[in-house]
Motif scaffolding. Structure first.
Motif, short mmCIF file in Angstrom:
data_model
loop_
_atom_site.label_atom_id
_atom_site.label_comp_id
_atom_site.label_asym_id
_atom_site.label_seq_id
_atom_site.Cartn_x
_atom_site.Cartn_y
_atom_site.Cartn_z
N LEU A 87 -9.98 17.50 72.95
CA LEU A 87 -10.18 17.75 74.38
C LEU A 87 -8.88 18.15 75.07
N ARG A 88 -7.77 17.73 74.50
CA ARG A 88 -6.45 18.08 75.06
C ARG A 88 -5.94 19.42 74.56
N GLY A 89 -6.70 20.06 73.64
CA GLY A 89 -6.32 21.38 73.15
C GLY A 89 -5.53 21.39 71.86
N SER A 90 -5.15 20.22 71.34
CA SER A 90 -4.40 20.22 70.08
C SER A 90 -5.37 20.38 68.91
N ARG A 91 -4.87 21.00 67.87
CA ARG A 91 -5.70 21.29 66.70
C ARG A 91 -5.71 20.09 65.75
N HIS A 92 -6.92 19.65 65.34
CA HIS A 92 -7.04 18.58 64.36
C HIS A 92 -6.56 19.08 63.00
N GLN A 93 -5.85 18.25 62.28
CA GLN A 93 -5.38 18.56 60.94
C GLN A 93 -6.17 17.76 59.91
N ASP A 94 -6.31 18.30 58.68
CA ASP A 94 -6.95 17.54 57.62
C ASP A 94 -6.16 16.26 57.36
N GLY A 95 -6.87 15.16 57.18
CA GLY A 95 -6.24 13.88 56.91
C GLY A 95 -6.84 12.79 57.76
N CYS A 96 -6.30 11.59 57.63
CA CYS A 96 -6.83 10.42 58.33
C CYS A 96 -5.77 9.81 59.24
N TRP A 97 -6.22 9.36 60.39
CA TRP A 97 -5.35 8.74 61.38
C TRP A 97 -6.03 7.53 61.99
N THR A 98 -5.23 6.51 62.28
CA THR A 98 -5.73 5.32 62.95
C THR A 98 -5.34 5.38 64.42
N HIS A 99 -6.32 5.16 65.29
CA HIS A 99 -6.05 5.15 66.72
C HIS A 99 -5.24 3.90 67.04
N PRO A 100 -4.14 4.01 67.78
CA PRO A 100 -3.26 2.87 68.01
C PRO A 100 -3.88 1.74 68.83
N ILE A 101 -4.86 2.03 69.66
CA ILE A 101 -5.45 0.97 70.49
C ILE A 101 -6.72 0.41 69.86
#
Length: 141
Positions: A87-101
């Motif tokens: 929604l902020r316009g950044s491109r998602h990259q392949d891989g996994c991420w944990t949301h900090p909150i």
């Protein structure tokens, strides 16, 4: 682990090529909360996953979200399609991420039907990193 039958995958890719659908992506979909749609517990228990195939629009990515990196609770998992841009316009990259909150783990992937697997655990990632390190020492030393 359930594997996608090779014949079904060949059929899917041939059908897409014949229709000229290079710009679409196929993902598994479950756990969306839509009435009548299956949850991911049904997905993991299914004898075949073809009923969970969804065609995504345009340049979408496949996504899987689970409520934390150390869980095997498929009842809260969500699989499906997502736009390549946030929604902020950044491109998602392949891989996994944990949301900090929220500590939710979200994995993005850009190949057909790539969002089936359980999310990798840090223990497995650590073992892999150690093996790469040992290989580098043996080959480089």
């Amino acid at each position: 682990m359930l594997r996608l039958p090779v014949a079904a995958l060949v059929l899917l890719l041939s059908w897409r090529a014949a229709r000229g659908e290079e710009e679409t992506r196929w993902c598994y979909e479950c756990g969306t909360g839509v009435v009548g749609e299956p949850d991911c517990v049904e997905f993991m228990a299914a004898g075949t996953w073809t009923a969970f195939w969804r065609q995504c629009a345009g340049d979408a990515l496949c996504v899987k979200t689970v409520p934390g990196w150390n869980t095997t609770d498929e009842s809260r998992a969500v699989r499906g399609c997502t736009p390549q841009r946030s929604l902020r316009g950044s491109r998602h990259q392949d891989g996994c991420w944990t949301h900090p909150i929220s500590s939710f783990l979200t994995c993005y992937c850009s190949t057909d039907l790539c969002n089936a697997a359980h999310a990798p655990t840090p223990t497995l990632a650590l073992v892999g990193l150690c093996l790469v390190g040992v290989y580098a020492v043996v080959v480089g030393g």
